[in-house]
Write a protein that holds these residues in place. Structure first.
Motif, PDB file in Angstrom:
ATOM      1  N   PRO A  53       0.814  -1.220   0.000  1.00  0.00           N
ATOM      2  CA  PRO A  53       0.000   0.000   0.000  1.00  0.00           C
ATOM      3  C   PRO A  53       0.851   1.276   0.000  1.00  0.00           C
ATOM      4  CG  PRO A  53      -0.816  -1.589   1.608  1.00  0.00           C
ATOM      5  CD  PRO A  53       0.515  -2.104   1.132  1.00  0.00           C
ATOM      6  N   ALA A  54       0.449   2.201  -0.873  1.00  0.00           N
ATOM      7  CA  ALA A  54       1.127   3.491  -0.961  1.00  0.00           C
ATOM      8  C   ALA A  54       0.174   4.488  -1.597  1.00  0.00           C
ATOM      9  CB  ALA A  54       2.413   3.367  -1.782  1.00  0.00           C
ATOM     10  N   ALA A  55       0.479   5.754  -1.459  1.00  0.00           N
ATOM     11  CA  ALA A  55      -0.366   6.795  -2.043  1.00  0.00           C
ATOM     12  C   ALA A  55      -0.197   6.897  -3.545  1.00  0.00           C
ATOM     13  CB  ALA A  55      -0.051   8.139  -1.389  1.00  0.00           C
ATOM     14  N   ALA A  56       0.978   6.514  -4.052  1.00  0.00           N
ATOM     15  CA  ALA A  56       1.248   6.563  -5.491  1.00  0.00           C
ATOM     16  C   ALA A  56       2.391   5.600  -5.788  1.00  0.00           C
ATOM     17  CB  ALA A  56       1.607   7.977  -5.939  1.00  0.00           C
ATOM     18  N   TYR A  57       2.514   5.277  -7.079  1.00  0.00           N
ATOM     19  CA  TYR A  57       3.523   4.310  -7.503  1.00  0.00           C
ATOM     20  C   TYR A  57       4.263   4.851  -8.726  1.00  0.00           C
ATOM     21  CZ  TYR A  57       0.658   1.315  -4.525  1.00  0.00           C
ATOM     22  OH  TYR A  57      -0.042   0.789  -3.466  1.00  0.00           O
ATOM     23  N   LEU A  63      -5.099   4.690  -6.899  1.00  0.00           N
ATOM     24  CA  LEU A  63      -6.461   4.178  -6.826  1.00  0.00           C
ATOM     25  C   LEU A  63      -6.622   2.790  -7.443  1.00  0.00           C
ATOM     26  CD1 LEU A  63      -9.329   4.638  -5.937  1.00  0.00           C
ATOM     27  CD2 LEU A  63      -9.750   5.942  -8.028  1.00  0.00           C
ATOM     28  N   THR A  64      -5.983   2.528  -8.570  1.00  0.00           N
ATOM     29  CA  THR A  64      -6.130   1.222  -9.218  1.00  0.00           C
ATOM     30  C   THR A  64      -5.631   0.109  -8.307  1.00  0.00           C
ATOM     31  OG1 THR A  64      -5.860   2.249 -11.399  1.00  0.00           O
ATOM     32  CG2 THR A  64      -5.542  -0.127 -11.257  1.00  0.00           C
ATOM     33  N   ALA A  65      -4.492   0.316  -7.680  1.00  0.00           N
ATOM     34  CA  ALA A  65      -3.948  -0.681  -6.752  1.00  0.00           C
ATOM     35  C   ALA A  65      -4.854  -0.854  -5.539  1.00  0.00           C
ATOM     36  CB  ALA A  65      -2.544  -0.282  -6.314  1.00  0.00           C
ATOM     37  N   TRP A  66      -5.416   0.257  -5.038  1.00  0.00           N
ATOM     38  CA  TRP A  66      -6.302   0.154  -3.883  1.00  0.00           C
ATOM     39  C   TRP A  66      -7.537  -0.679  -4.222  1.00  0.00           C
ATOM     40  CZ3 TRP A  66      -6.403   6.191  -3.141  1.00  0.00           C
ATOM     41  CH2 TRP A  66      -5.110   6.627  -2.845  1.00  0.00           C
ATOM     42  N   LEU A  67      -8.112  -0.445  -5.402  1.00  0.00           N
ATOM     43  CA  LEU A  67      -9.297  -1.214  -5.806  1.00  0.00           C
ATOM     44  C   LEU A  67      -8.969  -2.696  -5.958  1.00  0.00           C
ATOM     45  CD1 LEU A  67     -10.799   1.238  -8.454  1.00  0.00           C
ATOM     46  CD2 LEU A  67     -11.780   0.677  -6.224  1.00  0.00           C
ATOM     47  N   ALA A 130      -8.718  -5.473 -14.814  1.00  0.00           N
ATOM     48  CA  ALA A 130      -8.561  -4.556 -13.682  1.00  0.00           C
ATOM     49  C   ALA A 130      -7.567  -3.462 -14.053  1.00  0.00           C
ATOM     50  CB  ALA A 130      -8.093  -5.321 -12.454  1.00  0.00           C
ATOM     51  N   LEU A 131      -8.032  -2.517 -14.856  1.00  0.00           N
ATOM     52  CA  LEU A 131      -7.195  -1.444 -15.376  1.00  0.00           C
ATOM     53  C   LEU A 131      -7.787  -0.087 -14.980  1.00  0.00           C
ATOM     54  CD1 LEU A 131      -6.526  -2.857 -18.970  1.00  0.00           C
ATOM     55  CD2 LEU A 131      -5.099  -3.103 -16.928  1.00  0.00           C
ATOM     56  N   PRO A 132      -7.010   0.989 -15.060  1.00  0.00           N
ATOM     57  CA  PRO A 132      -7.491   2.296 -14.601  1.00  0.00           C
ATOM     58  C   PRO A 132      -8.637   2.870 -15.420  1.00  0.00           C
ATOM     59  CG  PRO A 132      -5.089   2.282 -14.879  1.00  0.00           C
ATOM     60  CD  PRO A 132      -5.593   1.025 -15.479  1.00  0.00           C
ATOM     61  N   ASP A 133      -8.880   2.354 -16.624  1.00  0.00           N
ATOM     62  CA  ASP A 133      -9.818   3.002 -17.538  1.00  0.00           C
ATOM     63  C   ASP A 133     -11.259   3.007 -17.039  1.00  0.00           C
ATOM     64  OD1 ASP A 133      -8.065   3.425 -20.163  1.00  0.00           O
ATOM     65  OD2 ASP A 133      -7.537   1.520 -19.255  1.00  0.00           O
ATOM     66  N   ALA A 134     -11.657   2.012 -16.245  1.00  0.00           N
ATOM     67  CA  ALA A 134     -13.031   1.996 -15.730  1.00  0.00           C
ATOM     68  C   ALA A 134     -13.281   3.204 -14.832  1.00  0.00           C
ATOM     69  CB  ALA A 134     -13.293   0.692 -14.978  1.00  0.00           C
ATOM     70  N   MET A 135     -12.383   3.446 -13.895  1.00  0.00           N
ATOM     71  CA  MET A 135     -12.562   4.600 -13.011  1.00  0.00           C
ATOM     72  C   MET A 135     -12.364   5.899 -13.773  1.00  0.00           C
ATOM     73  SD  MET A 135     -13.451   5.740 -10.124  1.00  0.00           S
ATOM     74  CE  MET A 135     -13.337   4.458  -8.869  1.00  0.00           C
ATOM     75  N   MET A 136     -11.473   5.930 -14.754  1.00  0.00           N
ATOM     76  CA  MET A 136     -11.304   7.134 -15.558  1.00  0.00           C
ATOM     77  C   MET A 136     -12.579   7.480 -16.303  1.00  0.00           C
ATOM     78  SD  MET A 136      -7.508   7.117 -17.257  1.00  0.00           S
ATOM     79  CE  MET A 136      -8.017   8.455 -18.314  1.00  0.00           C
ATOM     80  N   ALA A 137     -13.279   6.450 -16.822  1.00  0.00           N
ATOM     81  CA  ALA A 137     -14.540   6.687 -17.530  1.00  0.00           C
ATOM     82  C   ALA A 137     -15.583   7.267 -16.583  1.00  0.00           C
ATOM     83  CB  ALA A 137     -15.031   5.385 -18.159  1.00  0.00           C
ATOM     84  N   SER A 172      -6.466   8.151 -10.729  1.00  0.00           N
ATOM     85  CA  SER A 172      -6.541   7.010 -11.645  1.00  0.00           C
ATOM     86  C   SER A 172      -5.357   6.923 -12.588  1.00  0.00           C
ATOM     87  CB  SER A 172      -7.837   7.066 -12.462  1.00  0.00           C
ATOM     88  OG  SER A 172      -8.962   6.942 -11.629  1.00  0.00           O
ATOM     89  N   HIS A 173      -5.034   8.029 -13.271  1.00  0.00           N
ATOM     90  CA  HIS A 173      -3.994   7.944 -14.297  1.00  0.00           C
ATOM     91  C   HIS A 173      -3.497   9.336 -14.672  1.00  0.00           C
ATOM     92  CE1 HIS A 173      -1.785   6.560 -17.843  1.00  0.00           C
ATOM     93  NE2 HIS A 173      -2.055   5.315 -17.504  1.00  0.00           N
ATOM     94  N   TYR A 174      -2.240   9.401 -15.081  1.00  0.00           N
ATOM     95  CA  TYR A 174      -1.686  10.648 -15.626  1.00  0.00           C
ATOM     96  C   TYR A 174      -2.519  11.143 -16.812  1.00  0.00           C
ATOM     97  CZ  TYR A 174       2.828   9.855 -13.197  1.00  0.00           C
ATOM     98  OH  TYR A 174       3.830   9.686 -12.281  1.00  0.00           O
TER      99      TYR A 174
END
Length: 627
Positions: A53-57, A63-67, A130-137, A172-174
């Motif tokens: 667990p971390a705030a960013a990678y 967020l993607t890692a947390w989910l 399990a990719l960032p695009d779902a939350m980005m959408a 979610s993503h840059y």
């Protein structure tokens, strides 16, 4: 009780039923696929990030890692549990889009737009991985909805929704920066938008959204901007290339030509509309899509990027029903059918990837799904090998893909990884260093027994011998490998068991080989000749056997002169391949088939090293003709 004259609501009921039926069907299909589809390598790394667990990678915000972590904590270490949060988030996207469209353009148009949010293949498949695009959408739609509302009036609800959308996107993503930048430009272009931007509540919402970037900014400040350099500099050539045409062609294929045309018309008409909300949707969607289309001519083409324009297409979907309403019935049916067929084809591809027999059949094709393949087989082989090795044997992977995928299979997020070019290419090397999982090789192994796992096919064949010698530099002379060929060797692994005793001497590597004839896909008769070359640095080969469909069919004559092969395999230190038998490394054999039926067969080699090693080479397809 409603009056029977209220035909508008009654007339809308069937399309609402269509939406919910389609929504339910696609959701069930995605859950079924998500349960069976092997883990994609990026998903495995996000799982590994979630276990640290971390705030960013190094590659993403947190967020993607947390989910991913929430999913496996609630459902266990299973692919469906890992993907479940993303499937559920993706399920909200069509519903939210339908509500936004209904408020602005009417209930029926809302349900139609929602149906197309399901049928649009790029959004219809969201959440399967399990990719960032779902939350980005979802974040894009929250910002889109808030933007449409604030063009009429800024209130507390709108400000909170905008803050939530901006924060979720930032976490979610840059790539969400593109949505923010274009959204801000569009608001500046509209008088109503400029008025809203002066409201203190909106300023506070933007400040909250901006604060969500703080973990990513802090990570980059602490790590010499490694994440920013990877996302914005290292992974992109930033020079014009015509591969951008392929990017546009792929969009036309995945969005479908009919739907892409309708969305383009919707954007063009919307951008010129009188209504501020319609112009807002049209400008935002068009600029995001066109921006990514232009970027395709300058940016990274080696990694998957076809999903980048999705936020722009989502912004255009509320305008789509108005365009389709003017089309003839056959064109509307074609648009729906084409989009639905493409969505099913994409889900069908995931199903095919999940079936070992179908995946193996594609081993000779360019579209072979290597990032999904071989991980279960590798995990079974490693478990069996562990049982035969001393207690306390340490597992070391040669690249992040093997480390993360095997880590998920063994429920071990602490598998050490050697330095590898793809760790840097995918921006994962800094994160492995931070976790303390970067292994320098024998220097930090000591007397501990080690099982080293090497992803052979992760390196271009022309660079493979260099990679083997780099492994020797890190680990010493390599012991005889256990070779695991998955799908006829299209996915290939080498397992090296080090017993903890230092190994000295010249670098010994796995064997290298090439079949000159017959070439892959060639048609051959019942009798044909096989020839090529093979060598093994450090010790050489004792003999070569020819295999067909996994069984030995001939002993090759080995030792023919093949001048020039040694010089081709140059090493960075100015040396060349060190097989002591050069240039006598050629082989040939005459094959006479008997009971084999005509059709496709798989031709392979079995290479016997002078050190006692036995390695099955990757197979290639041939077509045996009828008598």
């Amino acid at each position: 009780m409603r009056d029977k004259d209220e035909t508008g609501a009654l007339r809308d009921l069937p399309i609402e039923r269509v939406f919910w039926s389609l929504w339910s069907l696609v959701l069930l299909l995605k859950l079924a696929v998500a349960a069976k589809l092997p883990l994609f390598v990026d998903e495995a790394f996000y799982w590994q990030e979630g276990r640290h667990p971390a705030a960013a990678y190094s590659d993403l915000p947190g967020l993607t890692a947390w989910l991913a972590r929430i999913g496996v904590e609630l459902g266990g270490n299973h692919t469906l549990a890992l993907r479940a949060p993303f499937v559920l988030i993706a399920a909200l996207v069509p519903w939210l889009l339908a509500r936004i469209t209904a408020r602005e353009f009417g209930e029926r148009q809302g349900w139609i737009a929602g149906c197309f949010a399901i049928l649009l293949p790029l959004s219809g498949t969201l959440g399967v991985l399990a990719l960032p695009d779902a939350m980005m959408a979802l974040a894009t739609l929250l910002c889109l909805d808030a933007g449409a509302r604030l063009l009429r009036e800024v209130d507390a609800r709108t400000a909170v929704e905008l803050a939530a959308g901006l924060a979720l996107g930032a976490l979610s993503h840059y790539r969400f920066i593109a949505v923010i930048a274009v959204g801000f430009v569009v608001l500046l272009l509209l008088p109503e938008g400029r008025r809203a931007l002066r409201d203190v509540r909106l300023i506070i919402a933007v400040a909250i959204g901006a604060s969500a970037w703080a973990p990513l900014v802090a990570w980059n400040m602490d790590n010499a901007d490694a994440g920013l350099r990877f996302q914005l500099v290292d992974r992109h050539p930033w020079s014009f290339h015509l591969d951008g045409l392929w990017f546009i062609a792929i969009q036309a294929l995945l969005v479908t030509p009919a739907l892409l045309l309708a969305l383009a018309l919707a954007g063009a008409r919307g951008a010129r509309a009188v209504s501020p909300v319609t112009r807002y949707f049209g400008l935002l969607g068009s600029l995001v899509v066109l921006g990514f289309f232009v970027l395709g001519f300058f940016a990274d083409t080696e990694r998957v990027s076809f999903h980048w324009p999705l936020p722009g297409f989502l912004a255009l979907l509320p305008l789509l029903p108005g365009v389709l309403a003017a089309w003839p019935g056959w064109a509307r049916v074609l648009t729906v059918a084409w989009a639905g067929a493409t969505l099913l084809a994409m889900l069908g591809y995931y199903v095919a990837v999940s079936i070992p027999g179908l995946r193996a059949h594609s081993a000779g094709e360019k579209w072979y799904p290597s990032n999904f393949a071989g991980w279960d087989e590798l995990a079974r082989t490693v478990r069996a090998r562990q049982r035969a090795m001393p207690p306390g044997t340490r597992i070391v992977a040669d690249n992040f893909k093997v480390g993360a995928e095997l880590g998920f299979a063994l429920d071990d997020p602490r598998i050490a990884v050697l330095d590898h070019p793809i760790n840097h290419k995918h921006g994962r090397a800094p994160q492995l260093q931070l976790w303390g999982l970067h292994s320098a090789g024998r220097g930090d192994w000591g007397a501990t027994p080690v099982l080293l796992l090497v992803g052979v096919t992760e390196v271009e064949y022309k660079n493979l011998l260099q990679r083997y010698h780099a492994l020797c530099a890190m680990a010493g002379p390599l012991p005889p490998p256990q070779i695991l060929n998955v799908d006829h060797g299209r996915q290939r692994f080498a397992l090296f068991a080090f017993d903890g005793t230092p190994r000295a001497g010249e670098c010994t590597t796995p064997a290298m080989a090439w079949v000159d004839a017959p070439v892959a896909g060639a048609k051959v008769g019942r009798e044909f000749e096989v020839n090529g070359w093979a060598f093994k640095d450090g010790v050489g080969l004792a003999r070569v056997e020819i295999m067909l469909d996994g069984r030995v069919v001939a002993q090759a004559d080995y030792g023919g002169e093949r001048p020039g092969i040694r010089e081709y395999w140059a090493l960075p230190d100015g040396k060349y391949s060190s097989d002591p038998q050069h240039p006598k490394i050629g082989f040939s054999a005459k094959i006479a088939l008997d009971a084999e039926p005509p059709g496709r067969h798989w031709l392979g080699l079995r290479l016997h090293g002078r050190d006692g090693s036995v390695e099955d080479w990757a197979e290639q397809p041939i077509e045996v003709k009828r008598r």
